[in-house]
Design an enzyme around this catalytic site. Structure first.
Site, short mmCIF file in Angstrom:
data_model
loop_
_atom_site.label_atom_id
_atom_site.label_comp_id
_atom_site.label_asym_id
_atom_site.label_seq_id
_atom_site.Cartn_x
_atom_site.Cartn_y
_atom_site.Cartn_z
N ARG A 204 1.16 -9.73 -3.89
CA ARG A 204 0.71 -8.64 -3.03
C ARG A 204 1.58 -8.68 -1.78
O ARG A 204 2.09 -9.74 -1.42
CB ARG A 204 -0.76 -8.80 -2.65
CG ARG A 204 -1.73 -8.81 -3.82
CD ARG A 204 -3.15 -9.02 -3.35
NE ARG A 204 -4.12 -9.01 -4.45
CZ ARG A 204 -4.56 -10.09 -5.09
NH1 ARG A 204 -4.12 -11.29 -4.73
NH2 ARG A 204 -5.43 -9.99 -6.08
N ARG A 296 4.32 -5.51 -8.30
CA ARG A 296 3.32 -6.44 -8.86
C ARG A 296 2.82 -5.92 -10.21
O ARG A 296 2.71 -6.68 -11.17
CB ARG A 296 2.18 -6.59 -7.87
CG ARG A 296 1.01 -7.46 -8.32
CD ARG A 296 0.05 -7.63 -7.14
NE ARG A 296 -1.31 -7.94 -7.54
CZ ARG A 296 -1.79 -9.16 -7.73
NH1 ARG A 296 -0.99 -10.20 -7.57
NH2 ARG A 296 -3.06 -9.36 -8.06
N TYR A 328 -3.36 -3.49 -17.82
CA TYR A 328 -1.93 -3.48 -18.14
C TYR A 328 -1.67 -3.27 -19.63
O TYR A 328 -0.55 -2.92 -20.02
CB TYR A 328 -1.26 -4.77 -17.64
CG TYR A 328 -1.35 -4.89 -16.14
CD1 TYR A 328 -0.68 -3.99 -15.32
CD2 TYR A 328 -2.15 -5.84 -15.54
CE1 TYR A 328 -0.78 -4.07 -13.94
CE2 TYR A 328 -2.26 -5.93 -14.16
CZ TYR A 328 -1.59 -5.03 -13.36
OH TYR A 328 -1.70 -5.10 -12.00
#
Length: 345
Positions: A204, A296, A328
């Protein structure tokens, strides 16, 4: 002549930015206002944020943007309570600002008299009317639920407060080719190192700019991410190429404490980091609307496409729930590539 005005924060100060097409008469008139200045950065004139100037430019008066005295006291108590529970300063700021917006709306009403129905009215009359996002509405509800836990003799039934349904959007992801091109076209060594580290470790932005030199373990080829979201520590991967890039970067920039430092050895700002990405995307001719968090997302997706177990990806990203990591699977192209399009049969 069309013009618009809005309250902004400029160089740490509340100002009113006034936008209009170039016009000699309007420029002459705005120059007569005490404290009026032109900003090349904003490409606008800006004036002091005062009650008089708000009335002049038809902006909500300051008095109507401040909660009641009782509410201000309660917000301060809420802030202290969250600090005692060790909430992060970012969360405290977010919740207090969200709560302030709600209590400004009900500044004529005693806090103990606010009910669940008032939350529904606020959502309809303020959130929806101003086309504010579901995520912002969710922040408001979270803040209200937490706040009314510590309000004595409240009429609010916390358990019955409902959060809005969030749109199930898939994250934006870059291909490997786009990612490497983005990094390769970045010629500034500090900027290149920042982008490469964020992508290669799935960081992050807050984790990247808070990272210290001592968090890099070159012996074990790991990165120790400390006090991340949810106050959790974790280890993630250190790329061999990024390790070499860091050595080159250290030799040139000689950071003292944090890996990425601005002026006076202070931490790099997230705004500067985002600007670096946008310039890199422009140089790489990437038209997708991306942010640093896209790197990310791309890290996780590329790992999944390479056959990495979802549980390992969850640990590397620091997700509490596997459900968060499962998203994902919906953006990975590996499974889709196995399907033959009927048009091509």
């Amino acid at each position: 002549m069309k013009w618009s005005a809005k309250v902004i924060k400029h160089k740490g100060e509340n100002r009113i930015a006034v936008y209009f097409e170039k016009n000699a008469d309007l420029i002459a008139r705005i120059k007569k206002i005490d404290g009026a200045r032109w900003s090349q950065t904003l490409m606008a004139w800006h004036i002091p944020d005062t009650e008089e100037n708000r009335v002049r430019f038809k902006i909500t008066p300051i008095s109507q943007t401040i909660p009641s005295e009782e509410a201000q006291i309660q917000i301060e108590k809420f802030k202290q309570w969250m600090r005692s529970k060790r909430y992060s300063e970012n969360t405290i700021t977010t919740y207090c600002e969200a709560l302030k917006s709600f209590l400004v709306f009900y500044r004529e009403k005693a806090i103990t008299d606010i009910t669940n129905q008032d939350v529904i009215i606020y959502n309809n009359e303020y959130i929806l009317k101003n086309n504010l996002s579901a995520s912002y509405q969710n922040q408001i509800v979270n803040a209200i639920k937490l706040f009314f836990k510590i309000v004595l003799h409240s009429k609010m039934i916390i358990e019955e407060l409902q959060r809005p349904k969030n749109a199930k959007k898939l994250p934006m992801v870059l291909s490997k080719e786009e990612t490497f091109k983005l990094i390769d076209v970045t010629t500034n060594l500090k900027h290149k190192t920042l982008l490469a580290l964020i992508y290669s470790a799935g960081l992050r932005i807050s984790e990247a700019i808070n990272m210290k030199i001592t968090d890099i373990d070159n012996q074990r080829m790991l990165i120790h991410v400390k006090n991340a979201k949810g106050k959790k520590d974790r280890y993630t991967l250190l790329s061999t190429k990024v390790s070499e890039l860091l050595k080159e970067y250290y030799a040139v920039y000689k950071p003292k404490t944090f890996i990425f430092e601005g002026q006076n050895n202070e931490q790099y700002s997230s705004r500067s980091a985002q600007s670096i990405l946008q310039q890199a995307a422009k140089n790489a001719s990437i038209s997708k609307k991306i942010s640093l968090h896209t790197l990310r997302h791309s890290f996780a997706t590329h790992l999944l496409e390479a056959g990495t177990d979802l549980r390992y990806i969850q640990d590397l990203l620091g997700h509490s729930s596997p459900k968060t990591t499962m998203i994902y699977t919906h953006v990975s192209s590996t499974s889709l590539k196995k399907i033959t399009n009927p048009f091509d049969m």
